[in-house]
Design an enzyme around this catalytic site. Structure first.
Site, PDB file in Angstrom:
ATOM      1  N   ARG A 134      28.809 -13.642  14.298  1.00  0.00           N
ATOM      2  CA  ARG A 134      28.864 -12.794  13.103  1.00  0.00           C
ATOM      3  C   ARG A 134      30.017 -13.216  12.207  1.00  0.00           C
ATOM      4  O   ARG A 134      29.806 -13.627  11.071  1.00  0.00           O
ATOM      5  CB  ARG A 134      28.981 -11.312  13.509  1.00  0.00           C
ATOM      6  CG  ARG A 134      28.897 -10.352  12.350  1.00  0.00           C
ATOM      7  CD  ARG A 134      28.752  -8.909  12.792  1.00  0.00           C
ATOM      8  NE  ARG A 134      29.918  -8.410  13.521  1.00  0.00           N
ATOM      9  CZ  ARG A 134      30.041  -7.150  13.927  1.00  0.00           C
ATOM     10  NH1 ARG A 134      29.068  -6.278  13.703  1.00  0.00           N
ATOM     11  NH2 ARG A 134      31.117  -6.757  14.577  1.00  0.00           N
ATOM     12  N   HIS A 148      34.533  -9.827  19.306  1.00  0.00           N
ATOM     13  CA  HIS A 148      33.720  -8.623  19.485  1.00  0.00           C
ATOM     14  C   HIS A 148      32.658  -8.906  20.539  1.00  0.00           C
ATOM     15  O   HIS A 148      31.927  -9.897  20.446  1.00  0.00           O
ATOM     16  CB  HIS A 148      33.064  -8.204  18.170  1.00  0.00           C
ATOM     17  CG  HIS A 148      32.478  -6.827  18.223  1.00  0.00           C
ATOM     18  ND1 HIS A 148      33.253  -5.697  18.400  1.00  0.00           N
ATOM     19  CD2 HIS A 148      31.198  -6.382  18.145  1.00  0.00           C
ATOM     20  CE1 HIS A 148      32.479  -4.626  18.417  1.00  0.00           C
ATOM     21  NE2 HIS A 148      31.224  -5.015  18.263  1.00  0.00           N
ATOM     22  N   ARG A 195      39.334  -1.442  21.038  1.00  0.00           N
ATOM     23  CA  ARG A 195      38.852  -0.818  19.801  1.00  0.00           C
ATOM     24  C   ARG A 195      37.625   0.040  20.137  1.00  0.00           C
ATOM     25  O   ARG A 195      36.521  -0.483  20.307  1.00  0.00           O
ATOM     26  CB  ARG A 195      38.470  -1.889  18.771  1.00  0.00           C
ATOM     27  CG  ARG A 195      39.525  -2.971  18.555  1.00  0.00           C
ATOM     28  CD  ARG A 195      39.063  -3.994  17.511  1.00  0.00           C
ATOM     29  NE  ARG A 195      37.734  -4.514  17.780  1.00  0.00           N
ATOM     30  CZ  ARG A 195      37.484  -5.641  18.440  1.00  0.00           C
ATOM     31  NH1 ARG A 195      38.486  -6.380  18.914  1.00  0.00           N
ATOM     32  NH2 ARG A 195      36.249  -6.044  18.626  1.00  0.00           N
ATOM     33  N   TYR A 212       2.954  17.580   5.776  1.00  0.00           N
ATOM     34  CA  TYR A 212       2.343  16.504   4.999  1.00  0.00           C
ATOM     35  C   TYR A 212       1.422  15.661   5.873  1.00  0.00           C
ATOM     36  O   TYR A 212       1.729  15.359   7.025  1.00  0.00           O
ATOM     37  CB  TYR A 212       3.422  15.596   4.406  1.00  0.00           C
ATOM     38  CG  TYR A 212       4.172  16.185   3.244  1.00  0.00           C
ATOM     39  CD1 TYR A 212       3.541  16.473   2.043  1.00  0.00           C
ATOM     40  CD2 TYR A 212       5.531  16.434   3.354  1.00  0.00           C
ATOM     41  CE1 TYR A 212       4.244  17.007   0.973  1.00  0.00           C
ATOM     42  CE2 TYR A 212       6.251  16.955   2.288  1.00  0.00           C
ATOM     43  CZ  TYR A 212       5.598  17.245   1.099  1.00  0.00           C
ATOM     44  OH  TYR A 212       6.296  17.768   0.040  1.00  0.00           O
ATOM     45  N   CYS A 248       9.983  16.802   6.679  1.00  0.00           N
ATOM     46  CA  CYS A 248       9.996  16.747   5.214  1.00  0.00           C
ATOM     47  C   CYS A 248      11.381  16.310   4.724  1.00  0.00           C
ATOM     48  O   CYS A 248      12.310  16.146   5.503  1.00  0.00           O
ATOM     49  CB  CYS A 248       9.649  18.116   4.644  1.00  0.00           C
ATOM     50  SG  CYS A 248       8.163  18.888   5.323  1.00  0.00           S
ATOM     51  N   ASP A 303      13.500  18.092   3.052  1.00  0.00           N
ATOM     52  CA  ASP A 303      14.494  19.158   3.132  1.00  0.00           C
ATOM     53  C   ASP A 303      14.220  20.188   4.227  1.00  0.00           C
ATOM     54  O   ASP A 303      15.034  21.085   4.426  1.00  0.00           O
ATOM     55  CB  ASP A 303      14.574  19.896   1.790  1.00  0.00           C
ATOM     56  CG  ASP A 303      14.706  18.932   0.623  1.00  0.00           C
ATOM     57  OD1 ASP A 303      15.668  18.162   0.602  1.00  0.00           O
ATOM     58  OD2 ASP A 303      13.806  18.948  -0.250  1.00  0.00           O
TER      59      ASP A 303
END
Length: 401
Positions: A130, A160, A216, A260, A307, A309
């Site tokens: 990376r 890492h 870390r 839906y 949905c 919300d």
């Protein structure tokens, strides 16, 4: 607060997790906590302030913008930017006393001379593919170039681990062996920095030999093992819980459909609770017809499509009413959060009452937990992603249970 949807951030659980992780840490190693992405969605100000109280002196972020946000309110922690910092931003980092990881985007010869010394870390690519240098001669040459400049100080070098939480630790072990080769080369050249670091949450939980000078940690600080099947850590406590109010409870008969696309067909008389939370708030749409929520003292299925919300839940046979609360993940709602409790409060007093009643429940009630590990598996993702996706329109109520 107006809409009955909020996330509780339990700082007592954060403190507990940090103390637990420190107890697993090798005595000669220090702890750095990743607070990028607004502390994994938890709110960086509250999290960093609590980390400082717990004696954590090192935090990591992804960008200089994130680092400067922290530095504006916290001078007592070291901040490391893990992502790219361009040469023209290095002076700003030095001025704010922010450490950076050198990347290909910030070649040494393009970093302007600075009036204040910049502390840098050397990324080493041992198998993640990376960021970082891949050869020991490149690492030594870069370290020597840094040492030759009075305005730069090499304070760390790290890699890492790509698969420290895998069933087979061979990949991580191989990376650690390659890191030793890098460290030996830097030491023989007289340019080894004070801190060599590689470990993440998985490394801390798995193997003390991987702790080195500093670990870390990320997800473990917020209450989750990177892979509970491989590295169970039942002592960790989720820091965030997401709560949503019940907006309506209605009966549906066989032959009706829900949501839906009419993807859920009612097979028996069913009580359906509509809950105030959807994919725009960070609840994965992939959990349509397969997620669960904690409501009415029970774990109940999401039915129909999630949905933007709202979402709908089968609460047949439960004592659930409009105005009750459900946990979309995290700890079961306190028993007091029922029977229109929210509507009886003024908007400006709701956050304080949430804090008060949450603390009371934490001290008195045995509460079930709907773990993100379960939901993430159903959504074909990881807890990290769901936490980070909880939208900024969802208020964070900081509690110290």
């Amino acid at each position: 607060m107006y809409r009955p949807l909020f996330a509780v951030i339990d700082l007592a659980h954060l403190s507990h997790n940090i103390r637990y992780l420190k107890s697993r840490l090798r005595p000669d190693a220090s702890l750095m906590v990743a607070v990028k992405a607004d502390a994994y969605g938890h709110g960086v100000r509250a999290v960093v302030s609590r980390l400082a109280r717990e004696g954590v002196r090192d935090v990591a972020v992804a960008s200089l913008e994130e680092a400067l946000e922290i530095r504006a309110f916290q001078r007592d922690v070291n901040i490391l930017v893990l992502g790219a910092v361009t040469p023209d931003a290095c002076a700003k980092a030095a001025e704010a006393e922010v450490e950076i990881a050198l990347t290909d985007l910030s070649p040494i010869d393009e970093i302007p001379r600075m009036p204040k010394r910049l502390r840098v870390h050397l990324p080493l690519d041992t198998g993640m593919n990376r960021l970082g240098v891949k050869r020991t001669d490149e690492a030594v040459a870069l370290a020597r170039t840094i040492a030759a400049r009075e305005d730069l100080e090499l304070v760390g070098a790290g890699t890492h681990l790509a698969a420290a939480d895998a069933d087979d630790p061979a990949h991580a072990s191989g990376q650690m062996e390659r890191l030793k080769v890098f460290a030996r080369a830097l030491e023989e050249a007289g340019v080894r920095p004070a801190r060599i670091h590689a470990g993440n949450s998985a490394a801390l939980l798995r193997n003390p030999d991987w702790h080195l000078d500093m670990v870390r940690v990320g997800i473990a600080a917020y209450g989750y093992s990177p892979d509970p099947a491989v590295l169970p850590a039942p002592s960790l406590r989720p820091v965030m819980s997401l709560y949503a109010g019940v907006l309506r409870v209605a009966r549906a008969q066989p032959g009706e459909t829900v949501g839906y696309g009419a993807t859920f067909a009612v097979q028996r008389p069913t009580s359906i609770a509509t809950v105030a939370g959807g994919y725009a708030d960070g609840y994965p749409r992939h959990l349509s017809n397969q997620g669960d929520v904690l409501v009415g003292g029970d774990l109940r299925p999401v039915i129909g499509r999630v949905c933007m919300d709202q979402l709908m839940v089968d609460v047949t046979g439960l004592d659930v009413a409009t105005g009750d609360f459900a946990a979309l993940f995290g700890y079961e709602p306190p028993a007091l959060w029922r029977e229109g409790w929210w509507n009886r409060l003024y908007p400006e007093e709701r956050a304080a009452r949430v804090q008060e009643t949450y603390r009371m429940a934490s001290n008195r009630e045995e509460r079930r937990v709907l773990s993100l590990d379960r939901l993430a598996a159903l959504a074909q993702t990881i807890p990290y992603e769901i936490l980070c996706r909880v939208h900024r329109r969802v208020p964070r109520v900081v509690c110290d249970g």
